[in-house]
Design a protein around this motif. Structure first.
Motif, PDB file in Angstrom:
ATOM      1  N   VAL A  90      11.939   3.658  -6.928  1.00 42.44           N
ATOM      2  CA  VAL A  90      13.387   3.599  -6.698  1.00 42.44           C
ATOM      3  C   VAL A  90      13.912   2.198  -6.994  1.00 42.44           C
ATOM      4  O   VAL A  90      14.912   2.013  -7.708  1.00 42.44           O
ATOM      5  N   LYS A  91      13.215   1.202  -6.464  1.00 41.69           N
ATOM      6  CA  LYS A  91      13.629  -0.181  -6.701  1.00 41.69           C
ATOM      7  C   LYS A  91      13.541  -0.520  -8.182  1.00 41.69           C
ATOM      8  O   LYS A  91      14.473  -1.121  -8.758  1.00 41.69           O
ATOM      9  N   SER A  92      12.438  -0.150  -8.817  1.00 40.54           N
ATOM     10  CA  SER A  92      12.242  -0.474 -10.233  1.00 40.54           C
ATOM     11  C   SER A  92      13.273   0.225 -11.115  1.00 40.54           C
ATOM     12  O   SER A  92      13.828  -0.386 -12.042  1.00 40.54           O
ATOM     13  N   VAL A  93      13.548   1.494 -10.836  1.00 46.31           N
ATOM     14  CA  VAL A  93      14.518   2.245 -11.649  1.00 46.31           C
ATOM     15  C   VAL A  93      15.906   1.643 -11.535  1.00 46.31           C
ATOM     16  O   VAL A  93      16.608   1.450 -12.545  1.00 46.31           O
ATOM     17  N   LEU A  94      16.326   1.322 -10.315  1.00 48.09           N
ATOM     18  CA  LEU A  94      17.664   0.754 -10.136  1.00 48.09           C
ATOM     19  C   LEU A  94      17.772  -0.639 -10.758  1.00 48.09           C
ATOM     20  O   LEU A  94      18.800  -0.982 -11.356  1.00 48.09           O
ATOM     21  N   SER A 100       0.316   6.563  -0.336  1.00 41.90           N
ATOM     22  CA  SER A 100       0.484   6.191  -1.746  1.00 41.90           C
ATOM     23  C   SER A 100       1.783   6.768  -2.307  1.00 41.90           C
ATOM     24  O   SER A 100       2.489   6.102  -3.085  1.00 41.90           O
ATOM     25  N   PHE A 101       2.099   7.984  -1.904  1.00 44.90           N
ATOM     26  CA  PHE A 101       3.343   8.623  -2.364  1.00 44.90           C
ATOM     27  C   PHE A 101       4.563   7.832  -1.900  1.00 44.90           C
ATOM     28  O   PHE A 101       5.487   7.581  -2.668  1.00 44.90           O
ATOM     29  N   GLU A 102       4.547   7.425  -0.634  1.00 33.57           N
ATOM     30  CA  GLU A 102       5.677   6.668  -0.092  1.00 33.57           C
ATOM     31  C   GLU A 102       5.788   5.299  -0.759  1.00 33.57           C
ATOM     32  O   GLU A 102       6.882   4.837  -1.083  1.00 33.57           O
ATOM     33  N   ARG A 103       4.638   4.662  -0.970  1.00 34.49           N
ATOM     34  CA  ARG A 103       4.644   3.348  -1.630  1.00 34.49           C
ATOM     35  C   ARG A 103       5.179   3.470  -3.060  1.00 34.49           C
ATOM     36  O   ARG A 103       5.984   2.640  -3.506  1.00 34.49           O
ATOM     37  N   ARG A 104       4.707   4.490  -3.757  1.00 33.26           N
ATOM     38  CA  ARG A 104       5.165   4.680  -5.138  1.00 33.26           C
ATOM     39  C   ARG A 104       6.646   5.024  -5.190  1.00 33.26           C
ATOM     40  O   ARG A 104       7.368   4.556  -6.072  1.00 33.26           O
ATOM     41  N   ALA A 110       9.204  15.379 -10.279  1.00 34.17           N
ATOM     42  CA  ALA A 110       9.026  16.814 -10.072  1.00 34.17           C
ATOM     43  C   ALA A 110       7.536  17.156 -10.021  1.00 34.17           C
ATOM     44  O   ALA A 110       7.079  17.906  -9.138  1.00 34.17           O
ATOM     45  N   VAL A 111       6.757  16.566 -10.925  1.00 32.80           N
ATOM     46  CA  VAL A 111       5.304  16.799 -10.944  1.00 32.80           C
ATOM     47  C   VAL A 111       4.623  16.081  -9.780  1.00 32.80           C
ATOM     48  O   VAL A 111       3.706  16.625  -9.137  1.00 32.80           O
ATOM     49  N   ILE A 112       5.077  14.862  -9.485  1.00 28.56           N
ATOM     50  CA  ILE A 112       4.475  14.098  -8.388  1.00 28.56           C
ATOM     51  C   ILE A 112       4.672  14.826  -7.054  1.00 28.56           C
ATOM     52  O   ILE A 112       3.726  14.947  -6.246  1.00 28.56           O
ATOM     53  N   CYS A 113       5.861  15.306  -6.826  1.00 28.46           N
ATOM     54  CA  CYS A 113       6.130  16.040  -5.583  1.00 28.46           C
ATOM     55  C   CYS A 113       5.358  17.358  -5.536  1.00 28.46           C
ATOM     56  O   CYS A 113       4.923  17.801  -4.451  1.00 28.46           O
ATOM     57  N   GLU A 167       8.267  17.937   4.743  1.00 31.35           N
ATOM     58  CA  GLU A 167       9.711  17.715   4.735  1.00 31.35           C
ATOM     59  C   GLU A 167      10.070  16.436   3.968  1.00 31.35           C
ATOM     60  O   GLU A 167      11.070  16.385   3.251  1.00 31.35           O
ATOM     61  N   ARG A 168       9.223  15.422   4.145  1.00 34.80           N
ATOM     62  CA  ARG A 168       9.460  14.167   3.441  1.00 34.80           C
ATOM     63  C   ARG A 168       9.356  14.363   1.929  1.00 34.80           C
ATOM     64  O   ARG A 168      10.178  13.854   1.167  1.00 34.80           O
ATOM     65  N   ILE A 169       8.371  15.103   1.509  1.00 30.82           N
ATOM     66  CA  ILE A 169       8.194  15.371   0.075  1.00 30.82           C
ATOM     67  C   ILE A 169       9.378  16.170  -0.467  1.00 30.82           C
ATOM     68  O   ILE A 169       9.890  15.891  -1.563  1.00 30.82           O
ATOM     69  N   SER A 170       9.828  17.153   0.297  1.00 34.94           N
ATOM     70  CA  SER A 170      10.973  17.959  -0.143  1.00 34.94           C
ATOM     71  C   SER A 170      12.228  17.108  -0.270  1.00 34.94           C
ATOM     72  O   SER A 170      13.011  17.261  -1.224  1.00 34.94           O
ATOM     73  N   ALA A 171      12.437  16.168   0.671  1.00 37.44           N
ATOM     74  CA  ALA A 171      13.608  15.290   0.615  1.00 37.44           C
ATOM     75  C   ALA A 171      13.542  14.376  -0.614  1.00 37.44           C
ATOM     76  O   ALA A 171      14.538  14.183  -1.331  1.00 37.44           O
TER      77      ALA A 171
END
Length: 319
Positions: free
Chosen positions: A184-188, A175-179, A107-110, A20-24
């Motif tokens: 998100v922070k880096s992009v913004l 690792s997914f959550e950390r990335r 999209a690929v990471i998820c 569910e987390r990955i889908s969100a």
């Protein structure tokens, strides 16, 4: 047995939570990518319109040949707008590389993270299958130690595999959550940095554009326009004076011809003795006054009738 079931239940709950987390994350990152892509396209269109405005202003500056101050101001303004367009182009390229590209990779990471979750479910299902097989062997052949040992061995391998997959999944999701948080922070931050860089330069260049336009000397340009307007006015006045002079000269010449072609002179008798200078002056004055009076009263009569009448009156006065 109860402990094993509780562990399987916990593992299943964790796998569902991760899924569910990955889908969100996939959903929200896709929305961010879509909206930032639309923002970048709008910025690109604004860049194109900025270039069109600069081109139109430059064409106006090149075509203006009277107001020199206006021409220079427009040319400088167009140049400044072109530089702003260059910075807009850099803004678009940086948004595409630093904002849209990292978001589009999710999209690929998820997809990979979801495959890891599927592997976890597959390992858990395999373990459940091995456990059910062991239970059946024990029920059907409780004395067959070889079959029971083989089933227990397979179950042990499946359990180890599940433990390995679950541990790997935990590492992967960590690792997914950390990335995700870092990206998100880096992009913004990159988005804000790109916009700050562009708008800082835009404020500087727009200030210069304001000065370029403010330096247009309206009074000087208006005076140049009036000087250009005076040239055809003086030419028209000269033509008017020439036409008036021509009319005046023509009228004086006509009047002189009338005086020189006097009927008294043409009809004078050759046998008549020559008059003195004083009598000629008197006769010329009387003749002129009679001729002017007669022109005002009978302008519609023919030339022969007027000449005869004037001659008769002249003779009547001199007799």
């Amino acid at each position: 047995m109860l402990r094993i079931r509780s562990q399987n239940h916990i593992c299943e709950q964790e796998a569902k939570f991760v899924q569910e987390r990955i889908s969100a994350v996939e959903k929200h990152f896709a929305e961010l990518c879509t909206i930032f892509a639309a923002f970048t396209r709008k910025a690109a269109r604004l860049r194109d319109k900025n270039d069109e405005v600069a081109k139109v202003v430059q064409n106006y500056a090149e075509s203006e040949n009277i107001n020199q101050s206006l021409s220079n101001g427009l040319a400088n303004f167009a140049t400044t707008l072109s530089v702003i367009g260059d910075y807009r182009d850099a803004e678009v390229q940086r948004l595409d590389s630093k904002v849209i590209s990292p978001l589009s990779q999710y999209a690929v990471i998820c997809k990979h993270a979801r495959e890891d979750v599927k592997n976890t479910f597959a390992a858990r299902d395999k373990e459940l299958t091995r456990r059910k097989h062991l239970d059946k062997v024990r029920e059907r052949n409780p004395r067959n130690r070889q079959m029971i040992s083989q089933a227990e061995s397979e179950l042990m391998k499946a359990t180890v595999e599940v433990s390995r997959v679950v541990k790997g999944l935990e590492e992967q999701i960590d690792s997914f959550e950390r990335r995700k948080l870092h990206d998100v922070k880096s992009v913004l931050l990159d988005f804000v940095t790109v916009e700050l860089g562009f708008h800082t330069k835009a404020v500087e260049l727009l200030t210069k554009a304001y000065q370029d336009v403010a330096e247009i000397d309206e009074a000087k340009d208006l005076e140049e326009f009036r000087e250009v307007m005076r040239v055809p006015e003086s030419v028209s006045r000269l033509d008017t004076v020439r036409r008036a002079s021509f009319r005046q000269a023509y009228s004086l010449t006509n009047l002189a011809s009338r005086f020189t072609s006097s009927p008294i002179t043409s009809k004078s008798s050759p046998n008549r003795p020559t008059e003195s200078l004083e009598s000629l002056k008197t006769g010329f004055t009387n003749s002129e006054s009679t001729r002017i009076e007669e022109y005002g009263q009978s302008s519609e009569e023919s030339d022969s009738e007027s000449i005869q009448e004037i001659s008769v009156r002249h003779r009547h006065k001199t007799m």
